[in-house]
Scaffold this motif. Structure first.
Motif, short mmCIF file in Angstrom:
data_model
loop_
_atom_site.label_atom_id
_atom_site.label_comp_id
_atom_site.label_asym_id
_atom_site.label_seq_id
_atom_site.Cartn_x
_atom_site.Cartn_y
_atom_site.Cartn_z
N LEU A 134 -21.03 3.20 7.27
CA LEU A 134 -21.79 3.47 6.06
C LEU A 134 -20.97 3.15 4.82
O LEU A 134 -21.50 2.59 3.85
CB LEU A 134 -22.25 4.93 6.03
CG LEU A 134 -23.22 5.34 7.14
CD1 LEU A 134 -23.48 6.84 7.09
CD2 LEU A 134 -24.52 4.55 7.03
N ALA A 135 -19.68 3.50 4.83
CA ALA A 135 -18.82 3.23 3.67
C ALA A 135 -17.37 3.54 4.01
O ALA A 135 -17.08 4.27 4.96
CB ALA A 135 -19.25 4.08 2.48
N THR A 136 -16.48 3.00 3.21
CA THR A 136 -15.08 3.41 3.16
C THR A 136 -14.80 3.62 1.69
O THR A 136 -14.86 2.68 0.89
CB THR A 136 -14.15 2.34 3.76
OG1 THR A 136 -14.54 2.11 5.13
CG2 THR A 136 -12.71 2.78 3.72
N ARG A 137 -14.55 4.88 1.31
CA ARG A 137 -14.44 5.23 -0.11
C ARG A 137 -13.20 6.09 -0.35
O ARG A 137 -12.67 6.73 0.55
CB ARG A 137 -15.66 6.03 -0.58
CG ARG A 137 -16.98 5.29 -0.52
CD ARG A 137 -17.11 4.35 -1.72
NE ARG A 137 -18.48 3.92 -1.96
CZ ARG A 137 -19.10 2.95 -1.33
NH1 ARG A 137 -18.49 2.31 -0.37
NH2 ARG A 137 -20.33 2.61 -1.64
N THR A 138 -12.78 6.13 -1.62
CA THR A 138 -11.64 6.93 -2.05
C THR A 138 -12.15 8.14 -2.83
O THR A 138 -13.01 8.00 -3.72
CB THR A 138 -10.70 6.08 -2.93
OG1 THR A 138 -10.25 4.96 -2.15
CG2 THR A 138 -9.50 6.89 -3.39
N ALA A 139 -11.61 9.31 -2.50
CA ALA A 139 -12.00 10.56 -3.16
C ALA A 139 -11.55 10.55 -4.62
O ALA A 139 -10.45 10.07 -4.94
CB ALA A 139 -11.40 11.75 -2.43
N ASN A 140 -12.38 11.11 -5.49
CA ASN A 140 -12.02 11.20 -6.90
C ASN A 140 -11.00 12.33 -7.10
O ASN A 140 -10.55 12.95 -6.13
CB ASN A 140 -13.27 11.39 -7.78
CG ASN A 140 -13.99 12.69 -7.51
OD1 ASN A 140 -13.45 13.64 -6.94
ND2 ASN A 140 -15.26 12.76 -7.93
N MET A 141 -10.64 12.62 -8.33
CA MET A 141 -9.60 13.61 -8.62
C MET A 141 -10.04 15.03 -8.24
O MET A 141 -9.21 15.92 -8.12
CB MET A 141 -9.19 13.54 -10.09
CG MET A 141 -8.50 12.21 -10.45
SD MET A 141 -7.22 11.68 -9.29
CE MET A 141 -5.98 12.90 -9.55
N ALA A 142 -11.33 15.24 -8.03
CA ALA A 142 -11.82 16.55 -7.59
C ALA A 142 -11.91 16.61 -6.05
O ALA A 142 -12.34 17.62 -5.50
CB ALA A 142 -13.19 16.82 -8.20
N GLY A 143 -11.53 15.53 -5.37
CA GLY A 143 -11.58 15.50 -3.91
C GLY A 143 -12.99 15.29 -3.37
O GLY A 143 -13.33 15.78 -2.30
N VAL A 144 -13.82 14.53 -4.13
CA VAL A 144 -15.21 14.31 -3.77
C VAL A 144 -15.49 12.82 -3.62
O VAL A 144 -15.00 12.01 -4.41
CB VAL A 144 -16.16 14.91 -4.83
CG1 VAL A 144 -17.62 14.59 -4.52
CG2 VAL A 144 -15.96 16.41 -4.95
N ILE A 145 -16.28 12.48 -2.61
CA ILE A 145 -16.80 11.12 -2.45
C ILE A 145 -18.33 11.24 -2.47
O ILE A 145 -18.88 12.07 -1.75
CB ILE A 145 -16.36 10.49 -1.12
CG1 ILE A 145 -14.86 10.23 -1.10
CG2 ILE A 145 -17.14 9.20 -0.84
CD1 ILE A 145 -14.32 9.72 0.23
N SER A 146 -18.98 10.41 -3.28
CA SER A 146 -20.44 10.34 -3.30
C SER A 146 -20.85 8.88 -3.26
O SER A 146 -20.28 8.05 -3.98
CB SER A 146 -21.01 10.98 -4.57
OG SER A 146 -20.89 12.37 -4.51
N PHE A 147 -21.84 8.57 -2.43
CA PHE A 147 -22.36 7.20 -2.37
C PHE A 147 -23.75 7.22 -1.77
O PHE A 147 -24.17 8.21 -1.17
CB PHE A 147 -21.44 6.27 -1.57
CG PHE A 147 -21.34 6.61 -0.11
CD1 PHE A 147 -22.20 6.02 0.82
CD2 PHE A 147 -20.39 7.51 0.35
CE1 PHE A 147 -22.11 6.34 2.17
CE2 PHE A 147 -20.30 7.82 1.71
CZ PHE A 147 -21.16 7.23 2.61
N ALA A 148 -24.46 6.15 -1.98
CA ALA A 148 -25.78 5.96 -1.38
C ALA A 148 -25.78 4.62 -0.65
O ALA A 148 -25.15 3.66 -1.11
CB ALA A 148 -26.87 5.97 -2.44
#
Length: 179
Positions: A134-148
């Motif tokens: 589905l994805a390979t993403r990097t967490a933001n500074m809050a430790g969250v990944i969001s994608f569609a």
């Protein structure tokens, strides 16, 4: 002559199975599970074919996948192995497609994670069958990944799971959602 016909039917059946396995998940011959190999779907019992003349192909029955019900549902991502990972997967089905809206929380800021769609259940996620990345993403500074992401509608529905891996490599599972 009958022996020759039986051998021809068996050879054709083996070729059909090999061809089906070669296309499974693009994995070069077998569907991959984590730590093992497996067929992508259980075998469906069929009647024993009657002997055919040499060179005649027999059509094999295809079991259709259940189609997802149109609408939208949200599923929780559960932490595995004390990882602290959480979040949600919202699946919206419309016609021939399914939209996944994924939000993953509890990650280390700046860490990169692979997220996959598998066939199986979270209780046995390490033995589930890979369907799609589905994805390979990097967490933001809050430790969250969001994608569609949009997938074909037949890839959505019950019996599937969304897996969150500890890194960009599909090795250690830190979160899972039963769809």
């Amino acid at each position: 002559m009958r022996m020759r016909q039986r051998r021809a039917v068996r050879a054709f059946a083996l070729l059909a199975v090999a061809a089906g396995m070669a296309t499974a998940c693009g994995s070069g011959g077998v569907a991959r599970t984590h730590g093992a190999t497996a067929a992508t779907q259980p075998a469906t019992p069929t009647a024993t074919p009657s002997p055919m003349p040499m060179g005649t192909a027999t059509a094999m029955p295809i079991t259709p996948r259940p189609q997802p019900v149109p609408g939208s549902q949200t599923f929780p991502i559960a932490a595995l192995g004390g990882s602290g990972v959480g979040g949600t997967v919202t699946v919206s089905v419309d016609g021939g497609t399914a939209d996944y809206a994924v939000t993953i929380t509890g990650l280390r800021p700046g860490s990169t994670h692979a997220v996959h769609d598998h066939l199986g259940g979270c209780a046995a996620a390490s033995r589930s069958t890979h369907l799609i990345v589905l994805a390979t993403r990097t967490a933001n500074m809050a430790g969250v990944i969001s994608f569609a992401v949009r997938v074909p509608g037949f890839d959505a529905g019950s019996g599937r799971i969304v897996i969150v891996y500890a890194t960009s490599a599909a090795a250690v599972i830190t979160g899972c959602a039963n769809l």
